[in-house]
Design an enzyme around this catalytic site. Structure first.
Site, mmCIF file in Angstrom:
data_model
loop_
_atom_site.group_PDB
_atom_site.id
_atom_site.type_symbol
_atom_site.label_atom_id
_atom_site.label_comp_id
_atom_site.label_asym_id
_atom_site.label_seq_id
_atom_site.Cartn_x
_atom_site.Cartn_y
_atom_site.Cartn_z
ATOM 1 N N GLN A 284 1.093 -2.468 -3.225
ATOM 2 C CA GLN A 284 0.417 -2.980 -4.416
ATOM 3 C C GLN A 284 -0.706 -3.945 -4.040
ATOM 4 O OE1 GLN A 284 1.590 -1.950 -7.439
ATOM 5 N NE2 GLN A 284 0.291 -3.146 -8.817
ATOM 6 N N GLU A 285 -0.458 -4.770 -3.044
ATOM 7 C CA GLU A 285 -1.412 -5.802 -2.670
ATOM 8 C C GLU A 285 -2.550 -5.283 -1.796
ATOM 9 O OE1 GLU A 285 -1.540 -8.862 -3.651
ATOM 10 O OE2 GLU A 285 0.408 -9.119 -4.634
#
Length: 467
Positions: free
Chosen positions: A313-314
């Site tokens: 996600q990051e």
């Protein structure tokens, strides 16, 4: 340059992502009226608004387009910067005229009546209201206001958006179907997202808000203006001509221009679009860093696949990536966060150091929720804190409790109020100490990380082999 922030109540230093700022309790000195006195005193007080454009906290970092510019001005003159927050635009001018601030660091509409009482200064910008419309391949894009006749345009009542639509409808002789969104739980950003997802055809907002939201949604068009452009700039009191001159000189120099262009790029150009839902799992391997996720996950008592989901996600598993917010590396670590945790920010491109920092940050956040009995809810609240900063989650828990919801439950409770922290009614509530947040991002972040984690766990085993 030192910074002091006076808009929030005393900060509870709970973790690495709470902003480290002290409160200014000394009364404003009325004798400070112009730039020489400000320089002699060594500090300047600016008043602005909490918003996605001007000033907010994200992952514990103070951010915002106007904030970055006024901070640069203060830094250029070696001044301590105090920030005050007004509730609305009229209050900005009132706080300035009352001597509680030296400068309004927010775009104030330039008109002749205002020139009798204040001096406009700094970067001049022009803005208008625009139609936000879906713009995927095959869509018909409206290019003229007359094409709005017969179309449904959604707006919240008692706003300048709704008022402008009504006036435009009158100018056109009727025909625009103005759809009233009366629910106070629907935000302007919700409406823009609904356009992007094809749930509604059109909405309206300021062009700077639209430009910022286009960095989140690539499939919206914001080119149709429905109002005349208006000029805006910062403002100081009539009795501060030398301060106005200093701000004008700063705004026109080369060093300031670099800061201005960087801020424009950060907020209005750099993509903030969410990454794809999940990568392909090959031979039980999620990423090249699975061995590190397995090594450090026990610190949290979590499955390693959950760390992998956060990392995707990051960063999309790109160890050298730098986000628009300055978050770096596999786990999206802010430089300030790395320092608070005892890590060297320059080492955040190192995969292992970055994962260590991310795990330590998650561990500290998790300590805030140890009394919550449901382990899944603890995880969700910790993830939300990791995305937004724990201060915003504390605010949302307080709002949830105020409105009769369970502050220990994320889904259907705290997550609803984190989303509503982009609405003034909620982020200006006395319960909230951390102001505005683009809460839809955090709302979606937790769901996406958890869904991906579920998929990873279904497709792999604890040791990483294929099921």
């Amino acid at each position: 340059m030192k910074l002091v922030y006076t808009n929030i109540l005393p900060v509870i230093v709970l973790s690495c992502l709470l902003a480290g700022c002290r409160n200014k309790t000394q009364p404003y000195e009325d004798s400070v009226t112009d730039f020489p006195e400000i320089v002699e005193k060594g500090e300047i007080t600016a008043v602005t608004l909490n918003s996605s454009i001007s000033y907010f906290q994200y992952k514990g970092k103070l951010m915002g387009y106007e904030y970055e510019l006024i901070a640069d001005f203060a830094r250029a003159h070696n001044l301590l910067l105090n920030i005050k927050i007004a509730e609305n635009i009229p209050r900005l001018i009132e706080i300035l005229q009352n001597g509680e601030a030296d400068v309004v660091a927010y775009p104030v509409k330039i008109d002749n009546m205002m020139k009798d009482s204040i001096l406009f200064c700094g970067h001049e910008e022009q803005s208008s209201l625009v139609i936000v419309q879906h713009a995927s391949r095959g869509d018909t894009i409206l290019t003229d206001v007359t094409q709005l006749i017969g179309k449904e345009v959604y707006a919240k009542p008692n706003t300048r958006y709704f008022e402008r639509l009504e006036n435009l409808n009158s100018e056109l002789g009727g025909g625009i179907r103005i759809m009233d969104i009366a629910k106070d739980t629907v935000t302007t950003e919700d409406l823009i997202e609904m356009v992007a997802h094809g749930k509604i055809p059109y909405t309206v907002c300021e062009d700077n808000v639209a430009r910022l939201n286009r960095t989140y949604f690539h499939n919206i068009n914001i080119n149709l203006e429905i109002s005349f452009k208006q000029r805006h700039s910062w403002a100081v009191r009539k009795s501060s001509p030398l301060l106005a001159k200093a701000i004008d000189e700063w705004a026109s120099n080369n060093a300031s221009e670099k800061t201005y262009m960087a801020a424009m790029k950060r907020y209005f150009e750099l993509s903030k679009y969410a990454l794809d839902f999940r990568p392909q799992i090959i031979s039980g391997k999620i990423s090249p860093y699975d061995h590190l996720f397995k090594k450090y996950a026990p610190r949290l008592g979590w499955d390693w696949q959950l760390l992998a989901s956060i990392s995707w996600q990051e960063s999309h598993f790109e160890p050298s990536i730098v986000a628009w917010s300055s978050a770096r590396g596999l786990m999206g670590i802010m430089p300030e966060t790395a320092s608070h945790l005892g890590f060297d920010p320059l080492e955040m491109d190192d995969p292992e150091k970055n994962i260590q920092a991310g795990v330590e940050c998650l561990h500290r956040f998790g300590q805030r929720f140890v009394d919550i009995p449901d382990s899944l809810e603890r995880i969700k609240l910790t993830l939300a804190s990791y995305n937004a900063g724990i201060g915003h989650i504390i605010d949302a828990q307080g709002l949830a409790e105020k409105y009769g919801k369970d502050p220990g439950v994320w889904s259907g409770s705290v997550n609803e109020f984190i989303r509503l922290k982009s609405e003034p009614k909620y982020y200006t509530d006395s319960i909230c100490k951390y102001g505005y947040l683009r809460g839809t991002e955090t709302y979606n972040y937790v769901d996406e990380v958890m869904e991906r984690y579920k998929y990873y766990k279904q497709e792999t085993t604890a040791d990483g082999s294929v099921l």
